[in-house]
Design a protein around this motif. Structure first.
Motif, mmCIF file in Angstrom:
data_model
loop_
_atom_site.group_PDB
_atom_site.id
_atom_site.type_symbol
_atom_site.label_atom_id
_atom_site.label_comp_id
_atom_site.label_asym_id
_atom_site.label_seq_id
_atom_site.Cartn_x
_atom_site.Cartn_y
_atom_site.Cartn_z
ATOM 1 N N ARG A 41 0.813 -1.214 0.000
ATOM 2 C CA ARG A 41 0.000 0.000 0.000
ATOM 3 C C ARG A 41 0.852 1.272 0.000
ATOM 4 O O ARG A 41 0.309 2.377 0.001
ATOM 5 C CB ARG A 41 -0.914 0.012 1.228
ATOM 6 C CG ARG A 41 -1.906 -1.150 1.274
ATOM 7 C CD ARG A 41 -2.729 -1.094 2.537
ATOM 8 N NE ARG A 41 -3.678 -2.213 2.611
ATOM 9 C CZ ARG A 41 -4.469 -2.450 3.665
ATOM 10 N NH1 ARG A 41 -4.427 -1.642 4.722
ATOM 11 N NH2 ARG A 41 -5.293 -3.487 3.657
ATOM 12 N N GLU A 42 2.162 1.117 0.028
ATOM 13 C CA GLU A 42 3.048 2.275 0.133
ATOM 14 C C GLU A 42 3.434 2.801 -1.254
ATOM 15 O O GLU A 42 3.395 2.068 -2.242
ATOM 16 C CB GLU A 42 4.288 1.908 0.952
ATOM 17 C CG GLU A 42 3.931 1.572 2.399
ATOM 18 C CD GLU A 42 5.145 1.447 3.293
ATOM 19 O OE1 GLU A 42 6.287 1.540 2.770
ATOM 20 O OE2 GLU A 42 4.950 1.249 4.507
ATOM 21 N N GLN A 53 -1.584 -4.563 -5.797
ATOM 22 C CA GLN A 53 -1.818 -6.005 -5.731
ATOM 23 C C GLN A 53 -0.567 -6.779 -6.109
ATOM 24 O O GLN A 53 0.223 -6.341 -6.953
ATOM 25 C CB GLN A 53 -2.960 -6.398 -6.673
ATOM 26 C CG GLN A 53 -4.303 -5.781 -6.316
ATOM 27 C CD GLN A 53 -5.366 -6.043 -7.370
ATOM 28 O OE1 GLN A 53 -5.059 -6.457 -8.489
ATOM 29 N NE2 GLN A 53 -6.614 -5.799 -7.024
ATOM 30 N N LEU A 54 -0.429 -7.935 -5.484
ATOM 31 C CA LEU A 54 0.632 -8.888 -5.811
ATOM 32 C C LEU A 54 -0.001 -10.106 -6.470
ATOM 33 O O LEU A 54 -1.149 -10.427 -6.191
ATOM 34 C CB LEU A 54 1.362 -9.313 -4.529
ATOM 35 C CG LEU A 54 2.204 -8.246 -3.837
ATOM 36 C CD1 LEU A 54 2.572 -8.698 -2.432
ATOM 37 C CD2 LEU A 54 3.468 -7.965 -4.648
ATOM 38 N N PRO A 55 0.763 -10.794 -7.342
ATOM 39 C CA PRO A 55 2.139 -10.548 -7.762
ATOM 40 C C PRO A 55 2.223 -9.555 -8.915
ATOM 41 O O PRO A 55 1.223 -9.223 -9.535
ATOM 42 C CB PRO A 55 2.583 -11.943 -8.232
ATOM 43 C CG PRO A 55 1.326 -12.531 -8.808
ATOM 44 C CD PRO A 55 0.210 -12.047 -7.914
ATOM 45 N N ALA A 65 0.741 -7.390 -14.136
ATOM 46 C CA ALA A 65 0.104 -7.686 -12.864
ATOM 47 C C ALA A 65 -1.042 -8.660 -13.087
ATOM 48 O O ALA A 65 -1.431 -8.935 -14.219
ATOM 49 C CB ALA A 65 -0.409 -6.404 -12.212
ATOM 50 N N GLN A 66 -1.560 -9.211 -12.006
ATOM 51 C CA GLN A 66 -2.694 -10.133 -11.973
ATOM 52 C C GLN A 66 -2.223 -11.544 -12.316
ATOM 53 O O GLN A 66 -1.601 -11.785 -13.350
ATOM 54 C CB GLN A 66 -3.800 -9.674 -12.927
ATOM 55 C CG GLN A 66 -5.199 -10.081 -12.521
ATOM 56 C CD GLN A 66 -5.547 -11.484 -12.992
ATOM 57 O OE1 GLN A 66 -4.957 -11.997 -13.923
ATOM 58 N NE2 GLN A 66 -6.519 -12.108 -12.344
ATOM 59 N N SER A 67 -2.500 -12.462 -11.384
ATOM 60 C CA SER A 67 -1.882 -13.791 -11.452
ATOM 61 C C SER A 67 -2.240 -14.553 -12.724
ATOM 62 O O SER A 67 -1.374 -15.214 -13.315
ATOM 63 C CB SER A 67 -2.257 -14.613 -10.216
ATOM 64 O OG SER A 67 -3.661 -14.800 -10.129
#
Length: 214
Positions: A41-42, A53-55, A65-67
């Motif tokens: 969130r930083e 969001q991860l990963p 992004a987005q698995s």
């Protein structure tokens, strides 16, 4: 250099690590303290992925992004056989996409219950558990019929696909959210098959196949 922004306890991050390991791809892991640090969130991480969001996968100047998108990219980029993301027939491509979407439902239910129980996230754990059981029942029935047809994977054919990788983690981690799996025998057999794929790696809460089991 391929770089994965990662968190050890994330099932979605594990999906990327698992496929990369199976395909023998070398990459750099960049740990992001999702919990309890909330580093996703930083500003430093939001500059990488504004959704927080991860990963996230970086391949040179490309950032994904987005698995599910990451799994498709890894398969198309590093699997010369074309088996992991099948494009040989429209029906198999469609089935693969369907199960990638199904995996998102597992994240919204089984993963949400796990986050609520284990990390104190403000989710309705009971509703998440109920939703996860509905999905697991559908998946178990599908796998049972696949086995009756001599097939062992989510998508028609003799080899696993990214669909199996996408659904596997939050099925296996479901008990951390109070979702037992003993009433889903076809899923248990399927999960053992996934664990026996050459190159399989574990994560906290997911263990290797038991030697000698079928």
């Amino acid at each position: 250099m391929l770089r994965l922004y990662d968190y050890d306890l994330s099932g979605n991050c594990y999906k990327a690590r698992l496929l990369l390991a199976i395909l023998g791809v070398h990459y750099e892991r960049k740990n992001v303290d999702f919990f309890p640090g909330f580093k996703h969130r930083e500003p430093e991480f939001l500059a990488i992925n504004p959704l927080g969001q991860l990963p996230v996968l970086e391949d040179g100047d490309l950032r994904i992004a987005q698995s599910a998108a990451i799994l498709v990219y890894i398969a198309r980029r590093f699997d010369p056989s074309g088996l992991w993301y099948p494009l040989d027939t429209p029906d198999r491509t469609g089935q693969t996409q369907q199960w990638l979407g199904f995996a998102e439902g597992l994240t919204a239910t089984a993963s949400a219950a796990r986050l609520a129980d284990g990390m104190g996230f403000d989710f309705d754990a009971d509703a998440a558990r109920a939703g996860a059981h509905r999905l697991l029942a559908v998946m178990d029935e599908h796998l049972w019929f696949q086995e009756r047809q001599g097939q062992g994977w989510l998508v028609s054919g003799e080899a696993p696909t990214v669909a199996d990788i996408a659904c596997f983690p939050y099925v296996m981690l479901s008990e951390e959210g109070g979702i037992p799996r003993e009433t889903y025998p076809a899923i248990r057999r399927w999960s053992d098959r996934v664990k026996r794929i050459p190159g399989f790696v574990v994560m906290p809460g997911i263990f290797p196949a038991i030697l000698g089991s079928q």
